[in-house]
Design a protein around this motif. Structure first.
Motif, short mmCIF file in Angstrom:
data_model
loop_
_atom_site.label_atom_id
_atom_site.label_comp_id
_atom_site.label_asym_id
_atom_site.label_seq_id
_atom_site.Cartn_x
_atom_site.Cartn_y
_atom_site.Cartn_z
N UNK A 21 -4.44 -5.85 1.87
CA UNK A 21 -5.55 -5.18 1.19
C UNK A 21 -5.13 -3.82 0.60
N UNK A 22 -4.19 -3.15 1.23
CA UNK A 22 -3.75 -1.85 0.72
C UNK A 22 -2.93 -2.01 -0.56
N UNK A 23 -2.43 -3.23 -0.79
CA UNK A 23 -1.59 -3.46 -1.96
C UNK A 23 -0.19 -2.92 -1.78
N UNK A 24 0.15 -2.45 -0.59
CA UNK A 24 1.44 -1.80 -0.39
C UNK A 24 2.38 -2.59 0.52
N UNK A 25 1.87 -3.58 1.20
CA UNK A 25 2.78 -4.44 1.98
C UNK A 25 2.17 -5.81 2.14
N UNK A 26 2.78 -6.60 3.01
CA UNK A 26 2.44 -8.01 3.10
C UNK A 26 1.42 -8.25 4.21
N UNK A 27 0.49 -9.12 3.92
CA UNK A 27 -0.56 -9.44 4.88
C UNK A 27 0.01 -10.21 6.07
N UNK A 28 -0.51 -9.89 7.26
CA UNK A 28 -0.11 -10.67 8.43
C UNK A 28 -1.19 -11.70 8.69
N UNK A 29 -1.07 -12.81 8.02
CA UNK A 29 -2.05 -13.88 8.20
C UNK A 29 -1.96 -14.38 9.64
N UNK A 30 -3.09 -14.90 10.17
CA UNK A 30 -3.07 -15.38 11.57
C UNK A 30 -1.96 -16.41 11.80
N UNK A 31 -1.67 -17.20 10.77
CA UNK A 31 -0.67 -18.25 10.95
C UNK A 31 0.75 -17.76 10.64
N UNK A 231 11.61 8.99 2.07
CA UNK A 231 12.23 9.50 0.85
C UNK A 231 11.87 8.66 -0.38
N UNK A 232 11.17 7.56 -0.13
CA UNK A 232 10.71 6.74 -1.23
C UNK A 232 9.30 6.29 -0.86
N UNK A 233 8.53 5.91 -1.85
CA UNK A 233 7.17 5.46 -1.60
C UNK A 233 6.91 4.17 -2.37
N UNK A 234 6.31 3.19 -1.70
CA UNK A 234 5.91 1.98 -2.42
C UNK A 234 4.62 2.30 -3.16
N UNK A 235 4.61 2.10 -4.46
CA UNK A 235 3.40 2.37 -5.25
C UNK A 235 2.52 1.13 -5.30
N UNK A 236 3.15 -0.01 -5.48
CA UNK A 236 2.34 -1.23 -5.52
C UNK A 236 3.23 -2.44 -5.32
N UNK A 237 2.61 -3.50 -4.86
CA UNK A 237 3.26 -4.81 -4.81
C UNK A 237 2.48 -5.73 -5.74
N UNK A 238 3.16 -6.70 -6.26
CA UNK A 238 2.50 -7.57 -7.22
C UNK A 238 3.18 -8.93 -7.14
#
Lengths: 270, 322
Positions: A21-31, A231-238
């Protein structure tokens, strides 16, 4: 001799990989299935083989990660590591390689490892940075993408010294050889060995053995193992656009096969 | 803050490797926004002549970083030699090739300089004047935009990701050339030399059609099906992804990708290949790409001309019989 193997827990990307939801990393789906980074399995296997050649060697396996990373430390014990260390992160946020390298560096700085091994990269973020960064933080010489190694050890205990011969992988099947003075760090390229399946005796031992859990604190705090500022920042994932120029064939399998043959015939490949 | 961009040239046998020109193109595009100066560093034992040629050809100011310790690549000497000079210059960006050697010394260099480090960069965009660097994660399934937080950033740029514009005309004004000599010898790493590749196979280089297998084929015995598919074509060869070699299903001479062979056949059929950037880097030049994978989100479909979302074991026999 003391060896530290750095193992990372990664999300198995064979399943679905979705942005959170944050758009910055990967969702941890229940499965979602988490497992040891495959490149780190090669590193751990290589450590186990060194121990076979140098009896008395102790292998510590370390993982920095949230609560679930304990499973991966335990997996390392099952494969045959002597001790398992969990640098415990109290949230599931993604950390940049330098942050993780600093944690591992702080942990390892006064523990006198003769050799530190890690996989050539992690399958999730594919950065390939943590290994050489840990080496530089500890002022160890290093070699990445190692395809073969041979240890030469003289003496034992704290006064031990020695060298390690390594061949690292270059492009096009070439290799280059180096001799590193111990203590040293290697990142291990896949294919150097065949990682073993855990032996039952190790699995049973791992079940009852306690992990060494060390909480990693926030930046600025003065715990033994604390974070630097990122030292780095993830701006977005797509998710990349599904296809730029091509077409996905539609229809049932036979229709697709027929279409493909037609295309290949039109282009005179068949 | 200095806005200089440094490009570290990669050489082999005292010759500039093509990836260096990609780095220059990348650095120039990066510089264009704020007309930043681009400078080259050419490390090696005696790179005076090569550096001079580069300065003439590109018009960029060039530093020949020379000395006996730089006769052969070695992470320690490369990093020590560069860190000393770069710490003084404090450039905004340091562009290094995402090759085996680039990946070996770049992260350590970033730590030594207190710099940000972003690896396997495929491009960049600008938002509010700041560059965002694009790289891929999870075998190419996800695109990641990253910004640096420090004044200096070490970037490794993926070979093949940043195309060199038309053979650019020779510069009107040659760049300057400066020579810096490195006295320090490595203390902890001894270089023993390059070992040639074990078996060479010209099949892949000469093939018009390459049928390539990835982990998605599921089991070693399924290679036979891939082999039969390759047999449909004349002048065809079998390739594979790294994982297939690591599993021992095929020898490393079949490996296509960043650390394997780079191929550019007329037709490339990717069977069960996920499409990690490491693999794509080795087959990007293929004229036509057909991808078969049961995962509709596999990154290989992003570069395929024809995509087929099917299970290989049912689909390939249908193609053979169709």
């Amino acid at each position: 001799m003391k060896i530290l193997v750095c193992v990372k827990q990664v999300l198995d990307a064979d399943g679905p990989v979705r942005i959170d939801a944050s758009g910055k990393w990967i969702e941890e789906a229940p499965a979602a299935r988490f497992r040891m980074n495959r490149f780190d399995e090669f590193a751990l296997e290589e450590a186990l083989r060194i121990r076979e050649g140098f009896p008395g060697t102790r292998i510590d396996a370390l993982s920095a990660g949230p609560a679930r990373a304990a499973q991966t430390v335990r997996r390392a014990l099952e494969m045959g590591a002597d001790d398992g260390i969990h640098l415990f992160l109290d949230d599931e946020r993604y950390r940049m390689p330098f942050e993780i390298a600093s944690l591992i560096g702080a942990y390892a700085s006064d523990r006198h490892y003769d050799l530190i091994l890690a996989g050539v990269m992690a399958e999730d973020d594919m950065q390939g940075q943590v290994g050489p960064m840990v080496a530089e933080i500890l002022e160890y010489p290093w070699a990445t993408a190692v395809m073969s190694q041979k240890l030469h050890k003289t003496g034992d205990g704290p006064d031990a010294s020695g060298t390690i011969y390594v061949e690292r992988e270059l492009e096009g099947g070439l290799r280059e050889a180096f001799e590193l003075t111990l203590p040293a760090l290697l990142t291990i390229q896949s294919g150097i060995n065949r990682p073993r399946y855990p032996a039952l005796s190790h699995v049973l031992r791992a079940r009852s053995q306690a992990l060494i859990t060390i909480p990693a604190s926030r930046p600025g705090e003065t715990d033994p193992v604390s974070f630097p500022a990122p030292r780095e920042r993830i701006q977005s994932l797509e998710e990349p656009a599904p296809m730029k120029t091509g077409v996905i064939l539609s229809g049932n399998p036979s229709e697709k096969a027929e279409k493909l043959r037609q295309i290949l015939q039109e282009r005179a490949f068949l | 803050m200095n806005n200089e961009i440094i490009v570290v040239a990669e050489l082999s046998d005292n010759r500039i490797l093509p990836v260096t020109y990609e780095l220059i193109a990348f650095a120039r595009a990066l510089a264009a926004g704020d007309s930043a100066p681009v400078r080259m560093i050419v490390p090696g034992r005696e790179t005076h002549a090569v550096a001079r040629d580069l300065a003439d050809e590109t018009g960029l100011d060039t530093i020949a970083l020379v000395g006996d310790p730089l006769a052969f690549y070695n992470a320690e000497t490369w990093m020590t030699a560069m860190a000393a000079r770069l710490a003084v210059r404090k450039p905004r960006y340091i562009c290094i090739a995402h090759t085996s050697r680039g990946c070996d010394f770049a992260p350590g260099l970033a730590v030594r300089l207190g710099a940000s480090c972003i690896t396997a960069v495929e491009g960049f965009s600008r938002q509010d004047g700041a560059a965002r660097f694009v790289r891929k994660i999870f075998n190419g399934k996800i695109k990641m935009d990253v910004t640096p937080e420090r004044d200096t950033t070490v970037l490794t740029v993926l070979p093949g990701a940043f195309k060199v514009e038309q053979k650019s005309p020779r510069a009107h004004l040659a760049g300057s050339m400066e020579v810096l000599k490195i006295p320090d010898h490595p203390q902890k790493i001894r270089t023993l030399g390059v070992i040639p590749a074990e078996e060479q196979d010209l099949d892949l280089a000469l093939a018009d059609v390459i049928v390539s297998a990835g982990r998605g084929i599921g089991a070693e015995e399924n290679l036979e099906l891939i082999r039969r598919l390759a047999g449909l074509f004349s002048k065809s060869a079998m390739g594979c992804s790294r994982t297939v070699c690591d599993l021992g299903w095929l020898g490393y001479k079949h490996q296509i990708g960043l650390t394997g062979k780079t191929v550019a056949p007329k037709l490339y059929i990717a069977c069960g290949i996920s499409g990690a950037v490491q693999h794509i880097a080795g087959m990007r030049g293929s004229k036509m790409v057909v991808a078969v994978n049961k995962d509709p989100r596999a990154a290989i479909f992003q570069i395929a001309d024809i995509g087929i979302v099917e299970d290989l074991m049912t689909f390939i026999p249908l193609v053979m019989d169709a």
